[in-house]
Design an enzyme around this catalytic site. Structure first.
Site, PDB file in Angstrom:
ATOM      1  N   SER A 190     -55.430  19.071 -38.492  1.00 45.63           N
ATOM      2  CA  SER A 190     -55.707  19.410 -39.885  1.00 45.63           C
ATOM      3  C   SER A 190     -55.351  18.245 -40.805  1.00 45.63           C
ATOM      4  O   SER A 190     -56.073  17.956 -41.774  1.00 45.63           O
ATOM      5  CB  SER A 190     -54.914  20.657 -40.286  1.00 45.63           C
ATOM      6  OG  SER A 190     -55.321  21.775 -39.540  1.00 45.63           O
ATOM      7  N   LYS A 231     -46.548  19.412 -40.799  1.00 44.44           N
ATOM      8  CA  LYS A 231     -45.958  20.567 -41.479  1.00 44.44           C
ATOM      9  C   LYS A 231     -45.118  21.361 -40.500  1.00 44.44           C
ATOM     10  O   LYS A 231     -45.304  21.305 -39.277  1.00 44.44           O
ATOM     11  CB  LYS A 231     -47.053  21.466 -42.094  1.00 44.44           C
ATOM     12  CG  LYS A 231     -48.057  22.055 -41.092  1.00 44.44           C
ATOM     13  CD  LYS A 231     -47.614  23.312 -40.391  1.00 44.44           C
ATOM     14  CE  LYS A 231     -48.662  23.849 -39.429  1.00 44.44           C
ATOM     15  NZ  LYS A 231     -48.145  24.889 -38.519  1.00 44.44           N
ATOM     16  N   GLY A 282     -49.441  20.497 -31.159  1.00 42.25           N
ATOM     17  CA  GLY A 282     -48.020  20.808 -31.217  1.00 42.25           C
ATOM     18  C   GLY A 282     -47.621  21.840 -32.247  1.00 42.25           C
ATOM     19  O   GLY A 282     -46.433  22.066 -32.444  1.00 42.25           O
ATOM     20  N   GLY A 283     -48.583  22.437 -32.952  1.00 45.15           N
ATOM     21  CA  GLY A 283     -48.233  23.421 -33.962  1.00 45.15           C
ATOM     22  C   GLY A 283     -47.738  22.810 -35.259  1.00 45.15           C
ATOM     23  O   GLY A 283     -47.115  23.496 -36.071  1.00 45.15           O
ATOM     24  N   MET A 284     -48.027  21.512 -35.477  1.00 46.19           N
ATOM     25  CA  MET A 284     -47.593  20.835 -36.700  1.00 46.19           C
ATOM     26  C   MET A 284     -48.773  20.340 -37.529  1.00 46.19           C
ATOM     27  O   MET A 284     -48.625  19.499 -38.420  1.00 46.19           O
ATOM     28  CB  MET A 284     -46.645  19.683 -36.361  1.00 46.19           C
ATOM     29  CG  MET A 284     -45.385  20.135 -35.655  1.00 46.19           C
ATOM     30  SD  MET A 284     -44.157  18.829 -35.434  1.00 46.19           S
ATOM     31  CE  MET A 284     -43.512  18.692 -37.115  1.00 46.19           C
ATOM     32  N   ALA A 285     -49.968  20.860 -37.225  1.00 50.02           N
ATOM     33  CA  ALA A 285     -51.182  20.602 -38.021  1.00 50.02           C
ATOM     34  C   ALA A 285     -51.634  19.156 -37.988  1.00 50.02           C
ATOM     35  O   ALA A 285     -52.164  18.642 -38.982  1.00 50.02           O
ATOM     36  CB  ALA A 285     -50.996  21.080 -39.465  1.00 50.02           C
ATOM     37  N   GLY A 286     -51.492  18.494 -36.832  1.00 47.93           N
ATOM     38  CA  GLY A 286     -51.945  17.112 -36.730  1.00 47.93           C
ATOM     39  C   GLY A 286     -53.443  16.966 -36.921  1.00 47.93           C
ATOM     40  O   GLY A 286     -53.900  16.068 -37.637  1.00 47.93           O
ATOM     41  N   ASP A 290     -55.327  25.373 -42.029  1.00 45.93           N
ATOM     42  CA  ASP A 290     -54.190  24.527 -42.394  1.00 45.93           C
ATOM     43  C   ASP A 290     -54.587  23.271 -43.154  1.00 45.93           C
ATOM     44  O   ASP A 290     -53.718  22.556 -43.664  1.00 45.93           O
ATOM     45  CB  ASP A 290     -53.418  24.100 -41.136  1.00 45.93           C
ATOM     46  CG  ASP A 290     -52.633  25.234 -40.496  1.00 45.93           C
ATOM     47  OD1 ASP A 290     -52.469  26.283 -41.144  1.00 45.93           O
ATOM     48  OD2 ASP A 290     -52.196  25.064 -39.341  1.00 45.93           O
TER      49      ASP A 290
END
Length: 297
Positions: A104, A10, A98-102, A137
């Site tokens: 989650s 995301k 990385g702040g991309m919800a991996g 998330d």
């Protein structure tokens, strides 16, 4: 028998953050957009619960029961009285930390995969409730598309999107801890009044119309100053993308991945090439959004 679920990354096109609550969380107005970078989570019956992982930066992925995928399997098994004896294998392509919800995404993927494998028959509402217990998330990783997350981000309202948006993502040389970024946000906010987080009407309209220029003019991330405070080098990456013609540049979520909105496919390639040549990041990826959420393959 095994079940594989594909689940997307995301980007937060808006992340409005309220003051710290008594429970330590923050109220958010979090506009999620699922983008086409994916992890695949495969569950297979086994003698006991175990987690394995392949892909970039897997040395940073916990393989014990603290992994969100393992926690998802345990939560579903407990609710249904099932022995959580599965092998969970994660094929990672979403950046780690990385702040991309991996993480989650892996939790949502494992939950859907186990529900399918065990034929548990859990309703969508119950799956979302389990997701919310796992993390803020995780529900969006299950749902995908575009959504406004309120509360701490777990209360979702689906959003209409009138087109496809083209993105470039630059992966940083190291990770950032989400709790550390929120602590830095609190430190930087000391002594000033923080408004209640509200979704931008202009941004929601831009999404609904598929208007890339209007979206570029309205993206925002209240955590970006905190991320830049902890990781100042990200400013160089943002500047490199801006100089290459990106319509909008921002830190993705709590970072450190940086996101660049481009006008079209040709502009995506120009921005991606410039970022690769800039020496300010370790990898560059391109993706479109919105895409579907967790999907059984």
């Amino acid at each position: 028998m095994s079940v594989t679920v594909r689940v997307p990354a995301k980007v937060n096109v808006q992340l409005a953050v309220g003051a710290a609550r008594p429970d330590g969380f923050h109220d958010l107005a979090n506009v999620f957009l699922a983008v086409g970078l994916y992890d695949e989570v495969t569950v297979t019956p086994a003698r006991e619960l175990r987690v394995t992982c392949e892909g970039p930066d897997v040395d940073q992925v916990p393989l014990d029961r603290t992994n969100l995928a393992a926690r998802a399997a345990l939560a579903l098994a407990e609710r249904r009285g099932i022995d959580p004896a599965v092998h969970i294998h994660i094929a990672k392509d979403i950046p780690v930390a990385g702040g991309m919800a991996g993480g989650s995404a892996d939790g949502a993927g494992a939950l859907l995969a186990c529900d399918t494998l065990w034929n548990a028959g859990v309703s969508r509402a119950e799956l979302l409730a389990i997701c919310a217990d796992l993390g803020s998330d995780v529900p969006f990783s299950l749902v995908g598309g575009a959504a406004l997350g309120t509360g701490r981000g777990e209360k979702l309202t689906s959003l209409d999107v009138g087109g496809t948006f083209h993105w470039v993502f630059a992966m940083a040389e190291r990770g950032l801890s989400t709790p550390a970024v929120f602590r830095e946000f609190d430190r930087l906010a000391q002594g000033r009044e923080i408004p209640e987080p509200v979704a931008s009407a202009e941004l929601l309209e831009a999404l609904a119309k598929g208007d890339v220029e209007a979206l570029a003019a309205s993206v925002s991330n209240d955590l970006q100053p905190a991320a830049l405070s902890l990781f100042p080098e990200l400013a160089d990456t943002l500047e490199a993308g801006r100089g290459a013609g990106a319509l909008a540049t921002l830190v993705s979520g709590s970072g450190p991945t940086t996101a660049f909105l481009a006008r079209d496919v040709a502009a995506v390639e120009k921005v991606a090439q410039a970022l690769r040549a800039s020496g300010t990041c370790r990898a560059v990826r391109t993706a479109v959004g919105p895409v579907a959420g967790a999907t059984v393959l």
